[in-house]
Design an enzyme around this catalytic site. Sequence first.
Site, PDB file in Angstrom:
ATOM      1  N   GLY B 479      -2.637  -1.319   6.451  1.00 36.40           N
ATOM      2  CA  GLY B 479      -1.381  -1.596   7.137  1.00 36.40           C
ATOM      3  C   GLY B 479      -0.374  -0.460   7.198  1.00 36.40           C
ATOM      4  CB  ILE B 637       9.159  10.972   5.580  1.00 39.44           C
ATOM      5  CG1 ILE B 637       9.882  10.704   4.257  1.00 39.44           C
ATOM      6  CG2 ILE B 637       8.883   9.671   6.330  1.00 39.44           C
ATOM      7  CD1 ILE B 637       9.050   9.982   3.200  1.00 39.44           C
ATOM      8  N   GLY B 712       3.851   3.545  -0.827  1.00 42.74           N
ATOM      9  CA  GLY B 712       3.503   2.118  -0.867  1.00 42.74           C
ATOM     10  C   GLY B 712       3.958   1.394  -2.116  1.00 42.74           C
ATOM     11  CD  GLU B 713       0.925   1.266  -4.986  1.00 42.23           C
ATOM     12  OE1 GLU B 713       1.100   0.113  -5.433  1.00 42.23           O
ATOM     13  OE2 GLU B 713       0.001   1.566  -4.217  1.00 42.23           O
TER      14      GLU B 713
END
Lengths: 212, 746, 327
Positions: B479, B637, B712-713
């Site tokens: 995702g 990013i 993500g985490e």
Amino acid sequence: MAQENLNPTAPADDHDEARRTFLKQTSVLTALALTPGPVVQAAAAQWDEKVAAAFEKVPLKLDINGKKYRLQVEPRTTLLDLLREQLHLTGTKKGCDYGQCGACTVHVDGQRVNSCLTLAVMQDGRKVTTIEGLAEGDKLHPMQEAFIKHDGFQCGYCTPGQIMSAVACIREGHANSEGEIREYMSGNICRCGAYPNIVAAIQEVKNGGQKV
Amino acid sequence: MKEQLLQDGKAVGDRMSRVDGRLKVTGAATYSAEYALPNLVHAVLVGSTIAKGRIRSIDTKAAERAPGVLAVITHVNSPKVPGFAAKQNPDEPPTIGQPLRVFYDDKIYFNDQPIAVVVADTLERARYAAGLVKTQYAAEPHQTNFEANKARGFLPTQAKRNPKSPQNDYDRGQKDGYQSAPVKLEAEYVHESEMHNPMELQSIIAHWEAPDRLTVYDKVQAVKGTQRAFAKDWALPEENVKVIATFVGGAFGNGLHNWPHETAAIIAAKVTNRPVKLVLTREQMFTMVGYRPKTWQRVAMGATRDGKLVGITHECIGQTSSYEEFTESSVQQTRMMYAAPNVSTRYRILGLDISTPIWMRGPGEATGAFALESAIDEMAHLLNLDPLEFRLRNHTDTDPEKNKPWSTKYLKECFQAGAERIGWSKRRMQPGTLREGDWLVGYGMGVGTFGANRGVAKVRAVLRADGSVLLQSATTDIGPGTGTAMVQIAADALGLSPDKIRFELGNSTFPTAPSQGGSSTVNTVGSAVLAACTELKQKLQQLGGAAFAGAAPDQLTLAGGQLGLRTNAAAKASLADLRKQNNGQDIEVTTEAKPGDARQKYSMYSFSVHFAEVRVHALTGEVRVTKMVSCADAGTIVNQKTAGSQMIGGAIGGIGMALHEGALMDDRFGRYVTKDLADYHVPVHADAPPVEVFFVNKPDTLVDPIGTKGIGEIAIIGVAPAIANAIFNATGKRVRELPITPDKLI
Amino acid sequence: MNQFQYVRPTKQKAAIEALARDANAQFIAGGTNLLDLMKRGVMQPQKLVDINRLPLNKIERMDGGIRIGALALNSAVAEDQLVQQQLPLLAQALNAGASAQLRNMATVGGNMLQRTRCHYFYDTALPCNKREPGSGCGALEGINRMHAIFGFSDKCIAVHPSDMSVALAALDATVLVSGPKGERRIAFLDFHRLPGDTPQKDTNLEQGELVVAVEVPENAFPKNVHYLKVRERASYAFALVSVAAALQLDGNTIKAARLAMGGVAHKPWRLTEAEAALVGKPATEETFRQAAAVAMQGAKAFKHNAYKLKLAPNSIVQALKNAAGLA
Ligand SMILES: Cc1cc2nc3c(=O)[nH]c(=O)nc-3n(C[C@H](O)[C@H](O)[C@H](O)COP(=O)(O)OP(=O)(O)OC[C@H]3O[C@@H](n4cnc5c(N)ncnc54)[C@H](O)[C@@H]3O)c2cc1C
Ligand code: FES
Ligand code: FES
């Protein structure tokens, strides 16, 4: 009872014909009988499987994304499983099978519903629109464009349901504020948590005034 | 737009829309249960209804006789899986122990353990027949009650065997040194088991294409790992097993382990000699594919009156199954987050008669952060200090655990940006004093951190005749937008427009890559993309001849179907010519990238801070998170849009953790009672506030050449305590048990 | 799901006859509850009588009130002009239930006949007297956070999950039913029942009876109403406790009141004594607190639902405040 006179193995047309005759003949009952009772028992009693299978099925007419289907289905088949497993319209997703997530949202006669909690036979004669039927050819629906632009998804699994619901949300007139959108979209769970982006997409489409 | 990107030479950093967006919004993206194979049949699992004991007898006759049924497989008639015998005690994480061997014997280890699989020609018939399987058990007393068994918590075998394992006991300075501090607190924190509950039900199509060739379309986060696991199980050469996971409908960690239902489907396909589709029910998602384990934690903390930490002791017991030792890093951030001279941590696990947990987003750190960051807030309150100020006073510019410099750390920048955006100045020091009508208003914050990991990966890069570049790697995308990020990295590396680049993943025949987990995909696979693109250009440079000799790779461009040189507009070589030089073949490289030795010299972490504004209803105890600001120090990013979505998703996942999630078990039966999406609540639209995201966006090239650290985490780690702290600020009530439902606040 | 016979009559009489012939038959309307339960093996009818093509979906003004056909969709009722003007409490309650999609499927008849969401009822591997009389009540000594504080028995402590029914109970509705023995009217408050020794029976509807319509009498509550639903997330969840409150105000004095609660009993829980305690009093928080105290008399909690003893009265106060415009 007259419904047992129907020949369920006959092609759909004959079936309708038989039904019409039946309707004319019977005065007391105007029931549209779709599965003859003993037949189910026949299957349970291990008759020849093919015969039993044929007997178990009932005719069904559906318009799906503008295409007319004449089908034979078991009455226990949900609209969702019909779409996914038999017609391979897998754009409509199964996230729970219990009406608890909205991934299976489709439009029936223009209204958004959970296709997992309705039997396909209950929708006989109706118009079904799934995510596959939303775009016009190559031209995406404005809501699809807005979802891409605002990144209204991550894994994409809830997305068809969200989009079908979002389109309905605007059509119903429930997209007048962020709060209203959030409430009326709450039947569509996104575990990836794309909610704010989805709301932004809906607001853009709504405010853009495009026809949805 | 794309041409513009090229002009400033930068696709990385752009808010590019997802490369697979169109497939996802049209329903054309194919998830694992959606492949239409000829002769496909359907399998449905039957689960046990006791938590421990043996199957005395299992009556499958009625099911076998039911219309359309092709096979009913149980431990009685299952073909033997060759690897099951050999699979004793694999010493590998995620779990040490014996993963459940489905249909292997009559033993029951947990309630709803798969004990039979029914295969039929249609889903309806398989499901019906599954209900006809009747089982007699010899039940044994089970233990599922965490509290009652807490004393049995033990040090993981992994730690016992390996003194260097981070799961070992840790003491810095004085053991329990917090005790000497003038201001002390001690608190216990608990959360119930949380379920990943991705929207896509776990599903697999297993297809034996030949007696010794298996293809699975499987919902996993590791196609290579899955390939290895099944090759081992079935004693096949790895290349005989093919794993496809092109689209994964969310996973959040539960695709990091191979589960019994996968093998059940493979067995069923073997028995019936047909491709078999098996999709779990939502209830089965609670028992068969892992979860974030119920965890008890105790934090003791001491500080000086002027707000310097003297010591922290953090103990933790996490539950696991009776047959696998699942571990996670719940206490480790306590060792490195704050400049406390005395830190002690203890990590224990508790084996119960339940299924095995698996890492769930922000795995142990999210658990640990709930305790640590709540305790920090509690201490700040005791000290009458602003919790942001308290954190600043204990900020550390080197890693106090490893005594190494950080590769990069911009946490203070995150604090400042977040405080401004949430309106931290509105926060009252005195809890329960800010009110709007019937709603009490509060502000809270929580910090997150996660290792900036990087593994080894390979990427194949092919320049095709039409001037497009195809990249392939056996990673997955659950995702985050992996393909999109990889295309952006490649676009910059090749000097080629992103629409000319295609990145393919989710296929075990592609060059190897690790699982998508631990926020490391861009660090790992992105680096390999960069390396492959660089090597591809070097190859082109050679083929291009003298005009390009000696040019640095970043001066080479591929735009317009020809090799060019940024520094010399005259240097040009057409693709056709280059191909001719390459014997008319596609120009192709496969390149591996691995982390360098900077890892030994530096401590590498991503950091985040989350700020929450909440409203708590004074009479009903309902909580509404009205605003969140999530700030990340995650290095470069690559894509502001998709990275932003990850942060937003993490924040909303964290809202679920804080307010909604927790699977309740009736210990008399050892069976979950809240096990669908109506009883186990996850956030819905109405729960999701606007989430403002701030990225420091400064590269950390010690982690990897792109400068990324992982998102993500940290997107979820620290969110739950931020909300719990905001609730305390709003109400003066400190809730140390998640989820914080209204009953705990009235 | 078991295989079943499916019939789709277009006449009411045929539908009733189709059901009457077969003890194992069920009507199916929206299907949103019945199919859910069938998928889990909780209900296994041998025959489904699809009533969706019966002409029972009208919402119309009638002498002395409003009549709502049993097949009117929850969304259609909630959006209906007449309902919004005259029965805003009902519209609010409906909109608080389920999701927009489900409300597009769920019918008025099906909504009141939906079965409990008790975890033990839903899981055929666990005991439940409602599902399997004599197997025991799993919730009594089990996980009972969601369960009843009023009117339960030692056989069943489940609650009725409908929001709509709480509003209908407050508004003194009447249920029109038609069965093999003819038609009859059931006061809404007598429609659902308490579990007693026969928790398998949710309502006083007899086998074979079809709900035809609900009639809501004219009332004095076109405004000053509030349906408060406290749940564990902001939407799309069943109530921990819900309150339907309606006030008729004369200045600040309460002339008439209606009050009912959901999520606290096996049936919508009408609070007539609390209503009496409100009448004639000023619409103040103090008055509401006193009425809430009256409402809570006789409440008793189990291991996990003691919070309801506080949440319920608090919710009554809040609902009344909202209805009175004090919030
Ligand atoms: C995920 C989810 C969340 C939900 N949340 C809520 C909520 O928050 N609040 C709430 O109130 N409800 C909620 N519901 C329940 C929903 O409102 C009911 O399922 C719905 O109202 C049932 O109506 P139906 O027409 O679909 O009934 P069906 O499922 O068709 O029927 C239900 C029962 O009623 C019988 N029946 C139906 N019509 C008649 C009739 N005219 N005469 C006699 N018998 C009849 C059927 O035989 C069946 O036994 C939720 C449901 C789901 C799945
Ligand atoms: S699959 Fe239909 S609502 Fe979840
Ligand atoms: S995008 Fe993954 S669930 Fe919504």
